[in-house]
Structure formats: C-alpha cells, structure tokens
Design a protein around this motif. Structure first.
Motif, PDB file in Angstrom:
ATOM      1  N   GLY A  48       0.779  -1.238   0.000  1.00 33.33           N
ATOM      2  CA  GLY A  48       0.000   0.000   0.000  1.00 33.33           C
ATOM      3  C   GLY A  48       0.807   1.281   0.000  1.00 33.33           C
ATOM      4  N   TYR A  49       2.104   1.185  -0.212  1.00 34.78           N
ATOM      5  CA  TYR A  49       2.914   2.406  -0.277  1.00 34.78           C
ATOM      6  C   TYR A  49       3.004   2.899  -1.714  1.00 34.78           C
ATOM      7  N   ALA A  50       2.849   4.185  -1.892  1.00 36.02           N
ATOM      8  CA  ALA A  50       3.064   4.780  -3.213  1.00 36.02           C
ATOM      9  C   ALA A  50       4.564   4.943  -3.408  1.00 36.02           C
ATOM     10  N   VAL A  51       5.050   4.481  -4.556  1.00 31.21           N
ATOM     11  CA  VAL A  51       6.498   4.454  -4.788  1.00 31.21           C
ATOM     12  C   VAL A  51       6.847   5.206  -6.070  1.00 31.21           C
ATOM     13  N   ASP A  52       7.938   5.932  -6.016  1.00 35.41           N
ATOM     14  CA  ASP A  52       8.457   6.590  -7.214  1.00 35.41           C
ATOM     15  C   ASP A  52       9.927   6.184  -7.343  1.00 35.41           C
ATOM     16  N   VAL A  53      10.341   5.842  -8.538  1.00 27.96           N
ATOM     17  CA  VAL A  53      11.742   5.465  -8.750  1.00 27.96           C
ATOM     18  C   VAL A  53      12.454   6.573  -9.518  1.00 27.96           C
ATOM     19  N   VAL A  54      13.584   7.001  -9.002  1.00 27.10           N
ATOM     20  CA  VAL A  54      14.395   7.993  -9.717  1.00 27.10           C
ATOM     21  C   VAL A  54      15.777   7.400  -9.968  1.00 27.10           C
ATOM     22  N   GLY A  55      16.493   7.972 -10.895  1.00 24.33           N
ATOM     23  CA  GLY A  55      17.825   7.461 -11.192  1.00 24.33           C
ATOM     24  C   GLY A  55      18.667   8.543 -11.821  1.00 24.33           C
ATOM     25  N   LEU A  56      19.880   8.201 -12.181  1.00 29.41           N
ATOM     26  CA  LEU A  56      20.751   9.200 -12.782  1.00 29.41           C
ATOM     27  C   LEU A  56      20.385   9.417 -14.248  1.00 29.41           C
ATOM     28  N   ARG A  57      20.712  10.561 -14.756  1.00 30.65           N
ATOM     29  CA  ARG A  57      20.473  10.893 -16.164  1.00 30.65           C
ATOM     30  C   ARG A  57      19.017  10.723 -16.571  1.00 30.65           C
ATOM     31  N   ARG A  58      18.108  11.163 -15.725  1.00 30.27           N
ATOM     32  CA  ARG A  58      16.706  11.059 -16.096  1.00 30.27           C
ATOM     33  C   ARG A  58      15.992  12.398 -15.983  1.00 30.27           C
ATOM     34  N   SER A  59      16.732  13.492 -15.865  1.00 27.94           N
ATOM     35  CA  SER A  59      16.082  14.795 -15.737  1.00 27.94           C
ATOM     36  C   SER A  59      15.542  15.232 -17.082  1.00 27.94           C
ATOM     37  N   SER A  60      14.465  16.000 -17.044  1.00 22.68           N
ATOM     38  CA  SER A  60      13.926  16.521 -18.299  1.00 22.68           C
ATOM     39  C   SER A  60      14.823  17.638 -18.828  1.00 22.68           C
ATOM     40  N   LEU A  61      15.640  18.195 -17.931  1.00 26.97           N
ATOM     41  CA  LEU A  61      16.467  19.343 -18.321  1.00 26.97           C
ATOM     42  C   LEU A  61      17.657  18.953 -19.194  1.00 26.97           C
ATOM     43  N   VAL A  62      18.460  18.005 -18.750  1.00 34.55           N
ATOM     44  CA  VAL A  62      19.729  17.761 -19.455  1.00 34.55           C
ATOM     45  C   VAL A  62      20.027  16.305 -19.820  1.00 34.55           C
ATOM     46  N   SER A  63      19.096  15.379 -19.550  1.00 33.46           N
ATOM     47  CA  SER A  63      19.463  13.970 -19.746  1.00 33.46           C
ATOM     48  C   SER A  63      19.845  13.665 -21.195  1.00 33.46           C
ATOM     49  N   GLU A  64      19.089  14.197 -22.163  1.00 35.76           N
ATOM     50  CA  GLU A  64      19.417  13.925 -23.572  1.00 35.76           C
ATOM     51  C   GLU A  64      20.807  14.440 -23.922  1.00 35.76           C
ATOM     52  N   GLU A  65      21.046  15.669 -23.528  1.00 39.78           N
ATOM     53  CA  GLU A  65      22.321  16.310 -23.863  1.00 39.78           C
ATOM     54  C   GLU A  65      23.486  15.596 -23.179  1.00 39.78           C
ATOM     55  N   LEU A  66      23.226  15.137 -21.953  1.00 40.29           N
ATOM     56  CA  LEU A  66      24.269  14.438 -21.204  1.00 40.29           C
ATOM     57  C   LEU A  66      24.598  13.109 -21.878  1.00 40.29           C
ATOM     58  N   ASN A  67      23.564  12.401 -22.319  1.00 45.66           N
ATOM     59  CA  ASN A  67      23.788  11.135 -23.022  1.00 45.66           C
ATOM     60  C   ASN A  67      24.579  11.357 -24.299  1.00 45.66           C
ATOM     61  N   GLU A  68      24.215  12.406 -25.004  1.00 51.25           N
ATOM     62  CA  GLU A  68      24.879  12.737 -26.258  1.00 51.25           C
ATOM     63  C   GLU A  68      26.357  13.037 -26.004  1.00 51.25           C
ATOM     64  N   ALA A  69      26.600  13.847 -24.982  1.00 49.14           N
ATOM     65  CA  ALA A  69      27.972  14.252 -24.671  1.00 49.14           C
ATOM     66  C   ALA A  69      28.815  13.047 -24.236  1.00 49.14           C
ATOM     67  N   LYS A  70      28.185  12.117 -23.513  1.00 50.18           N
ATOM     68  CA  LYS A  70      28.930  10.929 -23.070  1.00 50.18           C
ATOM     69  C   LYS A  70      29.362  10.083 -24.250  1.00 50.18           C
ATOM     70  N   LYS A  71      28.503  10.022 -25.262  1.00 47.85           N
ATOM     71  CA  LYS A  71      28.820   9.234 -26.450  1.00 47.85           C
ATOM     72  C   LYS A  71      30.070   9.770 -27.142  1.00 47.85           C
ATOM     73  N   ASN A  72      30.186  11.076 -27.140  1.00 43.24           N
ATOM     74  CA  ASN A  72      31.282  11.692 -27.889  1.00 43.24           C
ATOM     75  C   ASN A  72      32.607  11.739 -27.148  1.00 43.24           C
ATOM     76  N   LEU A  73      32.576  11.385 -25.874  1.00 43.66           N
ATOM     77  CA  LEU A  73      33.803  11.276 -25.074  1.00 43.66           C
ATOM     78  C   LEU A  73      34.664  12.530 -25.078  1.00 43.66           C
ATOM     79  N   ILE A  74      34.027  13.688 -25.147  1.00 42.53           N
ATOM     80  CA  ILE A  74      34.866  14.882 -25.233  1.00 42.53           C
ATOM     81  C   ILE A  74      34.813  15.747 -23.978  1.00 42.53           C
ATOM     82  N   LEU A  75      33.937  15.413 -23.050  1.00 44.64           N
ATOM     83  CA  LEU A  75      33.837  16.284 -21.878  1.00 44.64           C
ATOM     84  C   LEU A  75      34.968  16.028 -20.894  1.00 44.64           C
ATOM     85  N   GLY A  76      35.469  17.096 -20.312  1.00 44.75           N
ATOM     86  CA  GLY A  76      36.469  16.975 -19.264  1.00 44.75           C
ATOM     87  C   GLY A  76      35.834  16.507 -17.963  1.00 44.75           C
ATOM     88  N   LEU A  77      36.683  16.152 -17.011  1.00 46.00           N
ATOM     89  CA  LEU A  77      36.216  15.603 -15.737  1.00 46.00           C
ATOM     90  C   LEU A  77      35.268  16.550 -14.991  1.00 46.00           C
TER      91      LEU A  77
END
Lengths: 287, 226
Positions: A48-77
C-alpha cells in the motif's frame, strides 16, 4: 520532522513536511541494483505504499544532452561532473522533493554517492565534490550492494557480451584491454565506496548472493526505516496486526537476521550528525 | 584544491551589461594581436555542447536558481577544460568576457549560497587580472534600455519575481548585481576601471596596466616556418 541536506540548501527549497522516505540503492552495473529496486517497488506497493523510482540521467532538463555528450567522449572531468550535478539538482527539485512532499517512498536507483565516487576515482578533488553535492538531501537509508569485481564481470557479460566504456573506466587509461580496465576500475570504485561508507554511514549488503537473499536483506533494512516512520523510531516495535498492510511486516523479515553489515548502530542517520560536509577550499583570489 | 601552474596569462573583464566591457576586451584583443601576441578570446555561456541544454532550459523556463547555476558552471567547465586551461598551459594570453565572478554575482542574487557557488568554481584558475568596468547603475541601464530591446526572461531576472514588467525587473535585477560586484571588488582585488570615461581613454589605461603585467616577447607567436 524536517529533512536535512549535507550542509547547503538550494534556494526556495522547503525542507519541512517531507512526509515520504528517500531510500537509495547504490551498486555497480551488474550488482543487481535495478532488479532489487523493482522487487522493492513491487513489495512496497503490495503493502500500500506509493512508490516513485528515480535514477541518474533522467532529468527533463539535461538527460538527452548528457547522453549525447557521453557518447562523444569529449567532456572533461569537471564538466562531466557538473553536467551530472545539474541533472541531479533538476531531479531533486522537480521529482524527489515533490514526491516526498506527497508522501511517496522514493527509491533512488543510484544517488550522489556514485557520482562522487566516479569523480574521485577519476582524480577530482574530494573537498570540491563533497561541497558540490552538499545540497543533496540526506536519505533515510542508503544501501550499497557490494559485489566482487569477479562476480560483477560474469553477471555483466551474461546480460550482454560486451563491456561498457564508462563502467570499464576506459577513460582512465588503467589498461588498454577492457577486461583488465574493468577489473581495476571496479576495485577502485569499491574502495571508494568503502571509504565513503565510513563518512556517510551506508548499509553494505553482500551482493554476491542470490537475488532472493539480497531482496530479503533489503526488505529488512527498509522495514526498519518504515517502522521509524510509523512508530517514532522505536526499534523493534511494530503496529498490532489489523489485517491491513502493516500486519504483513512480520513474515517478510523472518530469517533475514545478520544479512546487513552496518557501520555501528547509526546507519545512514549517523551521517547526518557527523556531517560529512567540510568547508570548501578557500575561494580563488587573484594570483 | 591544488591548481596547475601555467605559462599563460588570464585576463577577465567583469561588470554590468552596458558597462562597455566587451568593447574594451575587443580593443584589447586587436591590440595584442597587432603586437604579435598569442591571444585567445572566450565568452560566457558559449560552450557548443552545453548550449542546447541551456537554451531549452531557458526557453521552457525549466531552470531554478540551482540548475541555472549548475548549467552555467557546466558551460564554463567545458570551455575551461577544453580551451582556457590548455591554452594557458601553452602560453597564450586568454581574454575572458566574464569569468566566474559573473556566476558569483548572478547566482547569489538568485538566492544561491555564496560559499557554495564559490566552491563550485574552485577547480578553475583565477584570473591574473580582472578588470571591473564600473559605471553607475543608471548609465548602464540607459545604454541597454534606450533602444527598448526585447529582454529575455532570465536576462531580465523575471524568475526572481521582482516586477511583472520586464524593464522594471531588469532595473532591479541589475541593481542587485551591481551590489554584488561592489562587494567582490575588494574580496578579489579587481582592477577597477572608471567606465564612464571615453572609450579610448579607458583602453589606453588598460594598455598601460598590461605593459607592466605581461612580458610581451614571452607570449609572441612563433615565427612562420620557411
């Protein structure tokens, strides 16, 4: 009771009346983390508990761009770390806090600790990263699924017969071959989690075992948190069976004793009092 | 945090919109180039990779003070790690139109913890010299607003709910940013330039200051081969 952060508070954030619970499961890919989150979700919802699951790289703000940038391997640390921090802050404000306010149990499939460990292993300054994430909400429980790299690699390869560039830490140049790099990187991550456990007070769960046994250990830990919620932190006291979902608590924990390693009896809560936040390095001045 | 030692020189300009800092930096760049110095120019909020995310966040008004702060830090980080730092290491004179102090001013006005914002940028080398173009608020506002430009939501500080009128909001927002600059000028040892004076006069003052700071022969472009 008002929620707490690790030292700094994001603007316009009301920490009062967050009635839900924030439960974090950490662990490498192949640790069974996502499977366990799904089992926990089903178990909690059945009670009977309401549950929400969150995780990394799931924001509506930057998740797409972050995934894209990770693919290109160009971002610094630092850039990659800050990109992740943006993603985290967006989810904290727009998903986690509203869900907690609405009384949900929020299951975090990884949280800031993974991001901190990855950055530190890659050479980021520890004080810098701790200060960056000092705005994170202190969870009600953090469970780290500790799996030996030898077991991790077998599970990972069973799922898909190739290793992920980032989970193998290929960008660190630890080894040219992926297998060796994976093993070395996962050992470094494990060591960093062990170190953080002393600061933040995780529960370390032995994740080398079967899915069912791990699930049992997790439920036991989660139950303790929920009891605290319903009975004012009185250890070992449980609501009298009323036929409702609370009555189901008992059988679930039978036989689960001794499955959870703890850093003393404070667990995740101890991290709050000790306050892992340290003042950041002196701000830069003109040279 | 230990920061690397670099051969190059980092020069930043800071000040309100309408203070004339970008004009001055442009003149400075032209002058240094004509002297044969290796120069690189970078401006705030211009990383290719992060720009799409920033634009989306601004357009859809998804940004809160903390994500506004962090996405700009990400943009800065990208420019810093892939351009500013390597070029400084290679002995360039790097000219930055706004640097971390812009974030310190704007994010703090938006309510971020000042110490937190400063710590976020602690990975970056501070400038060798920061020119602060100081003008009275009204002068800067007149320069920007006299053309009745269309002000963007975040640019006008509309997210702060200071006023429903974008122009009034911009005035109040800029006033608060000016307060932050005034506080920082001693904290960080800014070189204050009286930006109410003639453009050329300011430029020659900056030339003089830099002659004392930069040993020009050490930063010259290598002679062309052949």
């Amino acid at each position: 009771m008002a929620a707490k952060t690790y030292g700094r508070v994001i603007p316009n954030l009301d920490l009062d009346s967050l009635n839900g619970k924030l439960l974090v499961v950490e662990g490498a890919d192949g640790s069974g983390r996502t499977t366990q989150i799904e089992l926990l979700r089903a178990w909690l919802e059945s009670r009977g508990y309401a549950v929400d699951v969150v995780g990394l790289r799931r924001s509506s703000l930057v998740s797409e761009e972050l995934n894209e940038a990770k693919k290109n391997l160009i971002l610094g640390l630092h850039t990659l770390t800050l990109f992740y921090a943006t993603d985290f802050a967006d989810q904290l404000e727009n998903k986690i806090i509203p869900a907690l306010r609405a009384g949900f149990i929020v299951l975090a499939d990884r949280y800031v600790y993974t991001l901190m460990a990855r950055a530190v292993v890659r050479g980021a300054d520890r004080t810098w990263i701790e200060s960056l994430y000092s705005v994170a909400l202190v969870p009600d429980a953090v469970i780290y699924l500790n799996v030996e790299p030898e077991v991790l690699i077998q599970r990972t390869l069973q799922k898909s017969p190739s290793l992920d560039y980032w989970e193998s830490g290929m960008d660190l140049g630890l080894s040219r071959d992926m297998f060796t790099s994976f093993m070395k990187f996962q050992k470094l991550m494990q060591a960093e989690f062990r170190r953080m456990q002393k600061v933040y007070g995780f529960d370390i769960v032995n994740g080398n075992r079967s899915v069912d046994r791990i699930a049992l250990a997790l439920r036991k830990r989660v139950e303790r948190v929920l009891e605290g919620a319903e009975h004012g932190e009185v250890e070992g006291v449980r609501g009298e069976g009323d036929g409702g979902h609370r009555g189901d608590v008992r059988p679930a924990i039978a036989g689960a004793g001794g499955e959870v390693e703890r850093a003393g009896d404070g667990g995740a809560q101890a991290g709050i009092d000790r306050g892992p936040y340290e003042a950041p390095a002196a701000p830069p001045r003109s040279r | 945090m230990t920061l690397p030692d670099v051969k190059g020189k980092l020069i930043a300009v800071e000040g309100l919109d309408g203070s004339g800092k970008s004009t001055q930096l442009h003149l400075l760049q032209r002058w240094l180039e004509s002297e044969g110095v290796k120069v690189f120019f970078t401006e705030w909020n211009s990383s290719e990779i992060v720009r799409l995310a920033t634009r989306k966040g601004k357009k859809r008004k998804l940004l809160t003070p903390s994500t506004f702060s962090l996405i700009h830090a990400t943009d800065f980080g990208d420019r810093y790690e892939r351009q500013i730092l390597p070029l400084l290491q290679a002995g360039y004179v790097v000219l930055a139109d706004r640097y971390m102090f812009t974030a310190f001013a704007r994010d703090v006005v938006r309510g971020c913890d000042p110490e937190w914002v400063r710590s976020v940028y602690a990975f970056a080398i501070p400038p060798d010299i920061t020119f602060y173009f100081r003008v009275p608020l009204e002068t800067a506002l007149d320069r920007i607003l006299s053309g009745r430009p269309s002000l963007k939501y975040f640019e006008a500080g509309m997210d702060l709910s200071l006023s429903a009128d974008p122009y009034e909001s911009f005035r109040l927002f800029q006033g608060r940013i000016l307060d932050q600059y005034e506080r920082m000028k001693d904290e960080y040892g800014f070189r204050t330039i009286d930006a109410t004076r003639a453009i050329r006069e300011q430029h020659y003052e900056i030339r003089e200051l830099l002659r004392g700071l930069i040993d020009f022969p050490a930063y010259m472009k290598p002679a062309e081969a052949g």
